[in-house]
Design a protein around this motif. Structure first.
Motif, mmCIF file in Angstrom:
data_model
loop_
_atom_site.group_PDB
_atom_site.id
_atom_site.type_symbol
_atom_site.label_atom_id
_atom_site.label_comp_id
_atom_site.label_asym_id
_atom_site.label_seq_id
_atom_site.Cartn_x
_atom_site.Cartn_y
_atom_site.Cartn_z
ATOM 1 N N LYS A 146 -8.758 0.145 9.548
ATOM 2 C CA LYS A 146 -9.924 -0.580 9.065
ATOM 3 C C LYS A 146 -10.584 0.084 7.854
ATOM 4 O O LYS A 146 -10.938 -0.598 6.876
ATOM 5 C CB LYS A 146 -10.943 -0.749 10.202
ATOM 6 C CG LYS A 146 -12.156 -1.585 9.795
ATOM 7 C CD LYS A 146 -13.085 -1.809 10.985
ATOM 8 C CE LYS A 146 -14.301 -2.641 10.548
ATOM 9 N NZ LYS A 146 -15.211 -2.918 11.695
ATOM 10 N N PRO A 147 -10.756 1.441 7.831
ATOM 11 C CA PRO A 147 -11.371 2.078 6.651
ATOM 12 C C PRO A 147 -10.580 1.805 5.357
ATOM 13 O O PRO A 147 -11.173 1.562 4.299
ATOM 14 C CB PRO A 147 -11.366 3.566 7.007
ATOM 15 C CG PRO A 147 -11.345 3.594 8.498
ATOM 16 C CD PRO A 147 -10.526 2.422 8.912
ATOM 17 N N GLU A 148 -9.240 1.850 5.450
ATOM 18 C CA GLU A 148 -8.423 1.593 4.267
ATOM 19 C C GLU A 148 -8.575 0.148 3.798
ATOM 20 O O GLU A 148 -8.678 -0.141 2.599
ATOM 21 C CB GLU A 148 -6.940 1.876 4.559
ATOM 22 C CG GLU A 148 -6.591 3.344 4.683
ATOM 23 C CD GLU A 148 -6.849 3.890 6.075
ATOM 24 O OE1 GLU A 148 -7.403 3.149 6.921
ATOM 25 O OE2 GLU A 148 -6.499 5.063 6.319
ATOM 26 N N THR B 73 -14.820 -5.186 -7.054
ATOM 27 C CA THR B 73 -15.148 -4.629 -8.372
ATOM 28 C C THR B 73 -14.309 -5.294 -9.460
ATOM 29 O O THR B 73 -14.814 -5.647 -10.538
ATOM 30 C CB THR B 73 -14.890 -3.111 -8.389
ATOM 31 O OG1 THR B 73 -15.701 -2.491 -7.393
ATOM 32 C CG2 THR B 73 -15.228 -2.523 -9.752
ATOM 33 N N LEU C 154 -11.182 -1.851 4.269
ATOM 34 C CA LEU C 154 -12.520 -2.018 3.679
ATOM 35 C C LEU C 154 -12.590 -1.396 2.288
ATOM 36 O O LEU C 154 -13.215 -1.950 1.370
ATOM 37 C CB LEU C 154 -13.578 -1.394 4.599
ATOM 38 C CG LEU C 154 -13.776 -2.096 5.959
ATOM 39 C CD1 LEU C 154 -14.770 -1.323 6.812
ATOM 40 C CD2 LEU C 154 -14.244 -3.536 5.754
ATOM 41 N N ALA C 155 -11.936 -0.249 2.121
ATOM 42 C CA ALA C 155 -11.939 0.407 0.808
ATOM 43 C C ALA C 155 -11.227 -0.462 -0.230
ATOM 44 O O ALA C 155 -11.685 -0.601 -1.372
ATOM 45 C CB ALA C 155 -11.258 1.774 0.914
ATOM 46 N N ASN C 156 -10.104 -1.077 0.181
ATOM 47 C CA ASN C 156 -9.381 -1.959 -0.732
ATOM 48 C C ASN C 156 -10.193 -3.198 -1.073
ATOM 49 O O ASN C 156 -10.154 -3.698 -2.204
ATOM 50 C CB ASN C 156 -8.032 -2.371 -0.113
ATOM 51 C CG ASN C 156 -7.012 -1.256 -0.197
ATOM 52 O OD1 ASN C 156 -6.985 -0.509 -1.152
ATOM 53 N ND2 ASN C 156 -6.167 -1.135 0.817
ATOM 54 N N TYR D 44 0.834 -1.209 0.000
ATOM 55 C CA TYR D 44 0.000 0.000 0.000
ATOM 56 C C TYR D 44 0.869 1.261 0.000
ATOM 57 O O TYR D 44 0.604 2.221 -0.723
ATOM 58 C CB TYR D 44 -0.920 -0.026 1.219
ATOM 59 C CG TYR D 44 -1.729 1.226 1.415
ATOM 60 C CD1 TYR D 44 -2.851 1.476 0.631
ATOM 61 C CD2 TYR D 44 -1.376 2.160 2.384
ATOM 62 C CE1 TYR D 44 -3.596 2.636 0.816
ATOM 63 C CE2 TYR D 44 -2.108 3.307 2.570
ATOM 64 C CZ TYR D 44 -3.220 3.547 1.783
ATOM 65 O OH TYR D 44 -3.952 4.684 1.951
ATOM 66 N N ARG E 4 -8.233 -10.065 3.874
ATOM 67 C CA ARG E 4 -8.421 -8.678 4.300
ATOM 68 C C ARG E 4 -9.666 -8.544 5.190
ATOM 69 O O ARG E 4 -9.710 -7.708 6.102
ATOM 70 C CB ARG E 4 -8.532 -7.762 3.090
ATOM 71 C CG ARG E 4 -7.196 -7.548 2.386
ATOM 72 C CD ARG E 4 -7.401 -6.878 1.032
ATOM 73 N NE ARG E 4 -6.148 -6.838 0.302
ATOM 74 C CZ ARG E 4 -5.314 -5.803 0.295
ATOM 75 N NH1 ARG E 4 -5.607 -4.725 0.994
ATOM 76 N NH2 ARG E 4 -4.191 -5.847 -0.403
ATOM 77 N N GLU F 184 -13.444 -3.352 -1.342
ATOM 78 C CA GLU F 184 -14.444 -2.949 -2.339
ATOM 79 C C GLU F 184 -13.830 -2.843 -3.733
ATOM 80 O O GLU F 184 -14.437 -3.256 -4.728
ATOM 81 C CB GLU F 184 -15.084 -1.614 -1.933
ATOM 82 C CG GLU F 184 -15.989 -1.702 -0.722
ATOM 83 C CD GLU F 184 -17.101 -2.734 -0.910
ATOM 84 O OE1 GLU F 184 -17.714 -2.757 -1.999
ATOM 85 O OE2 GLU F 184 -17.325 -3.538 0.015
ATOM 86 N N LYS F 185 -12.632 -2.286 -3.809
ATOM 87 C CA LYS F 185 -11.947 -2.193 -5.099
ATOM 88 C C LYS F 185 -11.693 -3.573 -5.686
ATOM 89 O O LYS F 185 -11.878 -3.815 -6.877
ATOM 90 C CB LYS F 185 -10.606 -1.448 -4.939
ATOM 91 C CG LYS F 185 -10.736 0.044 -4.694
ATOM 92 C CD LYS F 185 -9.358 0.680 -4.583
ATOM 93 C CE LYS F 185 -9.463 2.179 -4.313
ATOM 94 N NZ LYS F 185 -8.112 2.799 -4.162
#
Length: 517
Positions: free
Chosen positions: A407-409, A419, A411-413, A132, A394, A415-416
């Motif tokens: 945790k926010p990072e 997709t 969760l964002a990864n 990251y 993850r 979702e990516k």
């Protein structure tokens, strides 16, 4: 006896500056030290300047070669990289390649970061956090580069390679006029702007000047771009990723703004006659480059005939459709050449058995294409599995209380990655559907072409014409000094098929001329 364990290594730089700073030798020293620590022998090292930014790694030649070598030589157990960001700078692609190497029983080791491993969920998380950082650092550098370029352009500087007619100056981003090429360009630009010469005459003058002493002559399409570039009137302008126009460039202009405007009007009025290469060739001249002048085979361009629309220099409405030998300049009309090539097909027909063999041969070709499609499907499936496994890891890391801050990072990864999984599934579905549709089209084309070989040859696409030429007349078509067209080699689909029916016919078919005899 203990089997010897081997390793391979990769040392990568992404810029000239890193190359000049001896980054590669330092990386090599590091990976060899790590190999000694592991007690393994490095049998091959990939080394060079390769981009590792996000989206570019899946098709990297060095990684593909490394994977292929690991598949062939099962003694290879380690891939040694100096640091993770020397491997690549993309979270998803790092995970993907780690899985691919693991499937071959190979572990990726980072010489300067030995703590980065994937043996536990916690270590895997640490590795991905480092990935990251690498990807984020790359994005930051890109943004800084764009920002720096924008600032330079707004200040009137040009932070790119000098334009034609200029050279690097003493001040960064401010090129100097080249004492030879710059002066030659200025003279031609001014003469055109003052209507002393036309663009065509200006191009001829430039190519005869000292401008071409150390480079190839310009063609009209390139000359048009240079002559209409606002840079030569003192304007710095970029309209790509960076979008800036500054009419007060710091560099010395070759012409005035008014002269530049006049050049724009002149070239706007000049019809563009060079359209560039056609995607499917020129349908008017289907025998381009597959018909050879046998007296010029040892010369430059090897006697290839190319079709042109020729005029007589007087009447613009009078056009002659001719082929010209690129080696000696010999001309032959389209009406002369096409019937002679068509006659070769008539003289060498494919009978029923030959057509059957032809279809069977094409079916073999299709099966090879199908096998490649299956490999692509497996590759996409592996990507989907690797991403799905990474998502699961993850998800576990996201619910770990010790990771509450990141945790926010995470969760964002996730979702990516979800997709990307959906996109890969759509690609896989599309590939499977396309294969079924393409097979019907392919077999229909094969049957029709075999039935009407001679009639279809001149009208099919350039790609299909080349394939069919390889199947029927693999050596192409030759013309001798007396304008006779022949072929030095005929496909066994003709010679063997006719043998089944008529021995005498077969003998006559095989009596073809051999080049130079």
């Amino acid at each position: 006896m203990t089997k010897k364990v081997f390793a391979i290594a990769n040392c990568r730089v992404s810029s000239i500056e890193q190359l000049l700073n001896n980054s590669l030798p330092r990386q090599e020293s590091s990976v060899y030290a790590a190999a000694k620590e592991l007690g393994v022998e490095i049998i091959k090292v990939w080394s060079g300047s390769v981009s590792s930014k996000k989206g570019s790694n899946v098709d990297r030649k060095d990684l593909e070669e490394m994977l292929n070598l690991c598949k062939k030589d099962k003694r290879i157990k380690f891939v040694i990289i100096d640091e993770l960001d020397r491997f690549m700078r993309s979270i998803l692609e790092i995970g993907y390649f780690l899985v691919l190497f693991k499937q071959q029983g190979v572990e990726v080791v980072f010489a300067s970061q030995p703590n980065l491993k994937t043996d536990t969920a916690a270590n895997t998380l640490l590795l991905m956090l480092e990935a990251y950082k690498a990807e984020g650092s790359n994005e930051e550098r890109i943004h800084k580069s764009i920002s720096g370029q924008t600032t330079a352009l707004k200040d009137g500087r040009y932070p790119f390679h000098p334009k034609a007619g200029y050279m690097r100056g003493t001040n960064k981003g401010v090129p100097d006029v080249h004492p030879v090429r710059g002066i030659a360009l200025r003279e031609v630009f001014v003469r055109m702007a003052e209507h002393v010469v036309t663009p065509t005459e200006g191009l001829i003058e430039l190519n005869k000047s000292d401008y071409t002493l150390e480079r190839s002559p310009l063609k009209m399409d390139k000359f048009r771009k240079i002559a209409t570039d606002p840079f030569y009137a003192g304007i710095v302008e970029i309209n790509k990723q960076v979008k800036v126009r500054n009419e007060n460039g710091e560099h010395e202009p070759l012409i005035t703004f008014e002269q530049h405007e006049e050049l724009l009007r002149i070239f706007d009025a000049k019809k563009k006659t060079q359209t560039g290469p056609r995607k499917n060739g020129n349908p008017k001249f289907p025998l381009n480059r597959i018909t050879l002048h046998d007296t010029c085979l040892e010369l430059k361009n090897k006697g290839k005939f190319v079709g042109y629309d020729h005029g007589n220099g007087k009447n613009p409405n009078l056009i002659y459709e001719k082929y010209r030998c690129r080696s000696c300049g010999f001309y032959l009309t389209r009406a002369e050449l096409h019937p002679k090539v068509a006659q070769l097909f008539k003289d060498n027909p494919i009978n029923e058995d030959g057509a059957k063999d032809f279809i069977e041969a094409l079916d073999v070709v299709w099966k090879k294409k199908e096998a490649q499609a299956r490999q692509d499907s497996v590759r996409i499936g592996q990507k989907i599995k690797a991403l799905s496994d990474d998502i699961d890891n993850r998800a576990i890391a996201a619910i770990d209380p010790s990771n509450i801050k990141i945790k926010p990072e995470i969760l964002a990864n996730i979702e990516k990655m979800k997709t990307q999984v959906e996109e890969l599934k759509e690609e896989l579905h599309s590939l499977e559907q396309k294969m079924d549709t393409d097979k019907d089209k392919f077999l229909k084309f094969a049957f029709n072409f075999a039935s009407n070989m001679g009639d279809n040859f001149m009208t099919i696409t350039e790609e299909n014409r080349e394939k069919c030429k390889q199947i029927i007349f693999p050596a192409g078509f030759y013309m001798d000094a007396d304008k006779n067209v022949y072929t030095p080699k005929i496909s066994p689909l003709i010679t063997l098929a006719t043998t089944k029916k008529d021995t005498e016919v077969s003998k006559n078919v095989q009596m073809v001329r051999v080049t130079r005899l």
